[in-house]
Design a protein around this motif. Sequence first.
Motif, mmCIF file in Angstrom:
data_model
loop_
_atom_site.group_PDB
_atom_site.id
_atom_site.type_symbol
_atom_site.label_atom_id
_atom_site.label_comp_id
_atom_site.label_asym_id
_atom_site.label_seq_id
_atom_site.Cartn_x
_atom_site.Cartn_y
_atom_site.Cartn_z
ATOM 1 N N ARG A 59 109.834 -51.806 -32.069
ATOM 2 C CA ARG A 59 108.771 -51.894 -31.068
ATOM 3 C C ARG A 59 107.813 -50.718 -31.161
ATOM 4 N N VAL A 60 108.352 -49.520 -31.335
ATOM 5 C CA VAL A 60 107.500 -48.341 -31.472
ATOM 6 C C VAL A 60 106.641 -48.446 -32.728
ATOM 7 N N ASN A 61 107.256 -48.771 -33.843
ATOM 8 C CA ASN A 61 106.508 -48.869 -35.095
ATOM 9 C C ASN A 61 105.457 -49.971 -35.036
ATOM 10 N N PHE A 62 105.792 -51.089 -34.415
ATOM 11 C CA PHE A 62 104.849 -52.197 -34.308
ATOM 12 C C PHE A 62 103.671 -51.816 -33.418
ATOM 13 N N ALA A 63 103.960 -51.179 -32.280
ATOM 14 C CA ALA A 63 102.899 -50.807 -31.344
ATOM 15 C C ALA A 63 101.921 -49.820 -31.963
ATOM 16 N N LEU A 64 102.424 -48.914 -32.810
ATOM 17 C CA LEU A 64 101.577 -47.886 -33.410
ATOM 18 C C LEU A 64 101.119 -48.239 -34.820
ATOM 19 N N ARG A 65 101.414 -49.476 -35.233
ATOM 20 C CA ARG A 65 101.032 -49.963 -36.564
ATOM 21 C C ARG A 65 101.611 -49.081 -37.670
ATOM 22 N N ARG A 66 102.793 -48.557 -37.444
ATOM 23 C CA ARG A 66 103.513 -47.827 -38.477
ATOM 24 C C ARG A 66 104.276 -48.813 -39.346
ATOM 25 N N ASN A 67 104.648 -48.357 -40.529
ATOM 26 C CA ASN A 67 105.509 -49.174 -41.372
ATOM 27 C C ASN A 67 106.800 -49.451 -40.619
ATOM 28 N N VAL A 68 107.260 -50.679 -40.622
ATOM 29 C CA VAL A 68 108.436 -51.040 -39.837
ATOM 30 C C VAL A 68 109.693 -50.319 -40.307
ATOM 31 N N SER A 69 109.661 -49.789 -41.526
ATOM 32 C CA SER A 69 110.837 -49.091 -42.048
ATOM 33 C C SER A 69 110.746 -47.577 -41.867
ATOM 34 N N ASP A 70 109.659 -47.091 -41.250
ATOM 35 C CA ASP A 70 109.512 -45.649 -41.062
ATOM 36 C C ASP A 70 110.593 -45.117 -40.123
ATOM 37 N N PRO A 71 111.281 -44.043 -40.516
ATOM 38 C CA PRO A 71 112.297 -43.461 -39.632
ATOM 39 C C PRO A 71 111.653 -42.804 -38.415
ATOM 40 N N ILE A 72 112.415 -42.695 -37.341
ATOM 41 C CA ILE A 72 111.942 -42.094 -36.106
ATOM 42 C C ILE A 72 112.925 -41.009 -35.700
ATOM 43 N N SER A 73 112.403 -39.865 -35.274
ATOM 44 C CA SER A 73 113.276 -38.760 -34.892
ATOM 45 C C SER A 73 113.941 -39.036 -33.546
ATOM 46 N N VAL A 74 115.016 -38.307 -33.304
ATOM 47 C CA VAL A 74 115.775 -38.440 -32.066
ATOM 48 C C VAL A 74 115.603 -37.172 -31.247
ATOM 49 N N LEU A 120 123.027 -48.552 -35.849
ATOM 50 C CA LEU A 120 122.328 -47.400 -35.285
ATOM 51 C C LEU A 120 121.573 -46.627 -36.349
ATOM 52 N N ILE A 121 122.241 -46.288 -37.437
ATOM 53 C CA ILE A 121 121.646 -45.402 -38.436
ATOM 54 C C ILE A 121 120.568 -46.101 -39.253
ATOM 55 N N GLU A 122 120.763 -47.381 -39.586
ATOM 56 C CA GLU A 122 119.826 -48.069 -40.467
ATOM 57 C C GLU A 122 118.767 -48.864 -39.709
ATOM 58 N N MET A 123 119.160 -49.529 -38.631
ATOM 59 C CA MET A 123 118.236 -50.427 -37.949
ATOM 60 C C MET A 123 117.520 -49.764 -36.767
ATOM 61 N N THR A 124 118.191 -48.810 -36.102
ATOM 62 C CA THR A 124 117.566 -48.171 -34.946
ATOM 63 C C THR A 124 116.831 -46.898 -35.353
ATOM 64 N N ILE A 125 117.533 -45.983 -35.997
ATOM 65 C CA ILE A 125 116.909 -44.727 -36.419
ATOM 66 C C ILE A 125 116.105 -44.916 -37.706
ATOM 67 N N LYS A 126 116.418 -45.962 -38.443
ATOM 68 C CA LYS A 126 115.719 -46.316 -39.681
ATOM 69 C C LYS A 126 115.960 -45.311 -40.800
ATOM 70 N N SER A 127 117.116 -44.678 -40.809
ATOM 71 C CA SER A 127 117.429 -43.723 -41.869
ATOM 72 C C SER A 127 117.880 -44.468 -43.115
ATOM 73 N N GLN A 128 117.300 -44.105 -44.246
ATOM 74 C CA GLN A 128 117.661 -44.724 -45.520
ATOM 75 C C GLN A 128 118.581 -43.853 -46.352
ATOM 76 N N ASP A 129 118.761 -42.594 -45.941
ATOM 77 C CA ASP A 129 119.577 -41.678 -46.739
ATOM 78 C C ASP A 129 120.685 -40.999 -45.931
ATOM 79 N N GLY A 130 120.932 -41.509 -44.735
ATOM 80 C CA GLY A 130 122.005 -40.955 -43.933
ATOM 81 C C GLY A 130 121.660 -39.684 -43.185
ATOM 82 N N THR A 131 120.383 -39.309 -43.166
ATOM 83 C CA THR A 131 119.967 -38.125 -42.413
ATOM 84 C C THR A 131 119.279 -38.543 -41.115
ATOM 85 N N ILE A 132 119.228 -37.597 -40.186
ATOM 86 C CA ILE A 132 118.562 -37.826 -38.905
ATOM 87 C C ILE A 132 117.698 -36.610 -38.586
#
Length: 243
Positions: A59-74, A120-132
């Motif tokens: 939802r955040v990525n869509f609203a801001l027209r970011r790439n849907v796979s862009d990670p988001i910080s916590v 959580l790690i892949e679909m919510t935080i969008k991490s592709q390498d296991g980092t947050i």
Amino acid sequence: MSKPVLTIRKSDLTRNGSLSTRHLDEVSQLLADGGLVLLPSDTCYSLSGSVRSGEVANRVNFALRRNVSDPISVSAANVKDATFYLEDSPVASALFDHFTPGPITVVAQASASIRKQTQLIEMTIKSQDGTIGMRIPDSVIERDLCAMVRNGLLTTTAVRQAADTLAQNTIREFDRALDLVAKGMARLKTVPWAAIEGDAFRATHSTVVRIEPRGNITILREGDIAKAKIEAVVAALPRSMRY
């Protein structure tokens, strides 16, 4: 839903710039229900949602027209909550102790228990390498909401798209931020959101530091906290404690 269901103005805040108990409860419930909130972070306005909501990153990525796979910080309320997400790291702990609450994002390996939570790690935080990327912002509003919703907030700068320079990236004017997010939320239609006005921005740009294997660090972006200061904190740790 282009208009926020709740708009909180500066005049509605308490004397120390925090949300009233009623508004804190209302915004926390909205976040728990999967809604989003435009809020003043420590450097600019950000768009945030609860980590516990599986759809919030999309939802955040869509609203801001970011790439849907862009990670988001916590964002977390305190050091204990921040380090819950990460592997035990004296370097991360030292950076949090010295520079937070404040404009720094620490990117580090997620803890084993978090990595097991694939959703959580892949679909919510969008991490592709296991980092947050973890933050403890110098914003009492953001920290209070992190504490209320538990597990923190997913949060990113409220800009339509990433700009080439950091200076172009930040919005500190409430009306501009409100207009930008309203246009994006109109595309989401039924997702409720709230907007909070504030002006207690305590920094200009955040610094992003990545903790590499064996406790080495890489400055991904230098902001108000200078590279030399970060390196000095890490260098003060005994080498045996860096990993």
